[in-house]
Design an enzyme around this catalytic site. Structure first.
Site, PDB file in Angstrom:
ATOM      1  N   ASP A  13       6.519   9.267  -3.339  1.00 51.26           N
ATOM      2  CA  ASP A  13       6.312   8.330  -4.453  1.00 51.26           C
ATOM      3  C   ASP A  13       7.091   8.703  -5.706  1.00 51.26           C
ATOM      4  O   ASP A  13       7.763   7.855  -6.293  1.00 51.26           O
ATOM      5  CB  ASP A  13       4.822   8.221  -4.794  1.00 51.26           C
ATOM      6  N   ARG A  97      -4.149  18.274 -14.456  1.00 51.87           N
ATOM      7  CA  ARG A  97      -3.467  17.167 -15.135  1.00 51.87           C
ATOM      8  C   ARG A  97      -3.172  17.451 -16.606  1.00 51.87           C
ATOM      9  O   ARG A  97      -2.052  17.227 -17.055  1.00 51.87           O
ATOM     10  CB  ARG A  97      -4.226  15.839 -14.967  1.00 51.87           C
ATOM     11  N   ASP A 126      -6.359  10.121 -11.677  1.00 47.89           N
ATOM     12  CA  ASP A 126      -5.231  10.863 -12.235  1.00 47.89           C
ATOM     13  C   ASP A 126      -4.419  10.046 -13.233  1.00 47.89           C
ATOM     14  O   ASP A 126      -3.925  10.581 -14.227  1.00 47.89           O
ATOM     15  CB  ASP A 126      -4.353  11.416 -11.104  1.00 47.89           C
ATOM     16  N   SER A 177      -3.723  12.357   1.842  1.00 44.85           N
ATOM     17  CA  SER A 177      -3.240  12.532   0.475  1.00 44.85           C
ATOM     18  C   SER A 177      -3.819  13.860  -0.017  1.00 44.85           C
ATOM     19  O   SER A 177      -5.036  14.041  -0.078  1.00 44.85           O
ATOM     20  CB  SER A 177      -3.734  11.379  -0.401  1.00 44.85           C
TER      21      SER A 177
END
Ligand code: ARG
Length: 406
Positions: A13, A97, A126, A177
């Site tokens: 991605d 994050r 996220d 994932s």
């Protein structure tokens, strides 16, 4: 031309995002690859990943080693708060994050960019963490989320990568994932999307049972911070990595839960976080020994709120900062050792704790001859403590005061 700094992972991605933003939005893209400990079990080097970013068309790909920062700032705060979202999840992805965001903003300044970008879709937490975090640190920066705009399926993205000669690793359908860092691994998708299905072993790495021998170890804390493993002082990032291996070898550290995302979706999540769970359990146990009762109880409430805020992307926020100040004040005396015993498959017990700051007082607690507690003092205390209830009973009485008659 507008310049964008992209949080780059090296996956399909974010690789496609580089080329797609250049083509569709006519921007220049600088990639930032932040090492938060995800190298633990990837087969690719950061050089390989950087090369892919450049192949996709990035102007530059900056690699930042943030492992010590992640450990010493973010994991330390999470341990101090005993942070478990919904009582179970040690915030693996949620903690990384804000680390990444801080470096994104830093690089955006260095490269004179007007925007930052991330590869998240619209369904997860996220995106919230990236965007709210960026706005908190740099209200002037725009945040772009190409994966929310491009409307490509996974197959479309693979085709797009091939069309642009972007060397992606696996072209076949990716089943899981996975997001990983020092603090653990988050595994989603595949068979796990059915909350009733037993999670497959295949994507697991940290919590595969590799030893039937019990593991016993000692963790030492200084003012709430883990400083040594079995008496050996080491940097926290090293301690976490070592603990992940040792505790994980007995299968300890796997979490299987249904969790409430910020965006209103319930999702089935499987995590592997042996070190995180062991450190929080040991830290909480040491607090049992050293924190005064009212402070201890209040801190537990604050910890729940702290974990919610961090989960919700509010790392950089006034309430989170104020709670940090409260928690920091509680940690002054949280020093000492905790002994943990791990037994396959996946069991852990704390089998001992000690501290020079302990409020545990043998003379008060013992039932032996050394007992120094003034038993007679309790008589008046209990009388007055129960006086309100006694008065209430006399005047108004309890409901259901009689047991069921057989
Ligand atoms: N549900 C977890 C969280 O919100 C894990 C997210 C994992 N992220 C991912 N991109 N796979 O913190």
């Amino acid at each position: 031309m507008k310049r964008v700094v992209l949080a780059y992972s090296g996956g399909l991605d974010t690789s496609v995002a580089v080329r797609w933003m250049i083509q569709e939005w006519e921007v220049e893209v600088v990639c930032v690859l932040v090492n938060v400990g995800q190298d633990a079990d990837t087969s690719e080097s950061f050089d390989d990943i950087r090369a892919r970013a450049l192949a996709a068309g990035a102007l530059e790909c900056v690699v930042v080693d943030a492992r010590d920062e992640m450990a010493e700032e973010f994991c330390v705060s999470a341990i101090a708060a005993n942070a478990l979202y919904e009582g179970k999840y040690p915030l693996v992805s949620a903690l990384s994050r804000p680390v990444i965001v801080r470096h994104l903003v830093d690089q955006a300044r260095k490269f004179n960019a007007q925007a930052v970008a991330h590869g998240c879709t619209g369904k997860g937490n996220d995106q919230v963490r990236f965007e709210v975090g960026t706005h908190a640190l740099a209200p002037d920066l725009e945040v772009l989320a190409p994966a929310r705009n491009w409307g490509m399926t996974r197959a479309d993205s693979v085709e797009y990568a091939m069309r642009w000669d972007i060397p992606i690793k696996a072209t076949k359908e990716k089943i899981y994932s996975i997001d990983e860092n020092l603090w653990g691994r988050a595994i989603e998708c595949g068979a796990m999307e059915d909350p009733w299905a037993t999670p497959p072993e295949e994507p697991m790495t940290l919590t595969r049972v590799r030893s039937s021998e019990p593991v016993e170890l000692t963790l030492s804390f200084l003012a709430g911070v883990p400083v040594a493993l079995d008496g050996v002082e080491m940097p926290l990032a090293t301690l976490i990595t070592s603990l992940n291996l040792r505790a994980g070898s007995t299968g300890y550290g796997r979490i299987d839960m249904v969790e409430n995302r910020r965006v209103g979706i319930k999702s089935r999540e499987v995590y592997e976080c042996p070190a995180a769970l062991a450190l929080i359990a040991a830290h909480a146990d040491l607090e049992d020994l050293v924190l005064e009762r009212d402070l201890h109880h209040e801190k537990a409430r604050v910890g729940i709120r702290w974990a919610e805020l961090v989960y919700d992307g509010m790392w950089f926020s006034p309430l989170k900062e104020a709670l940090d100040a409260f928690i920091a004040e509680t940690q002054r005396h949280v020093s000492g050792d905790v002994r943990l015993r791990f037994e396959a498959p996946g069991l852990m017990r704390i089998v001992g704790r000690r501290s020079p700051m302990a409020l545990y007082d043998y003379a008060l607690a013992t039932y032996d001859a050394d007992d120094a507690f003034e038993h007679a003092d309790s008589e008046g205390f209990v009388k007055i403590y129960g006086l309100g209830v006694k008065t209430w009973a006399a005047r108004q009485g309890a409901k259901n005061a009689t047991p069921p008659q057989s």
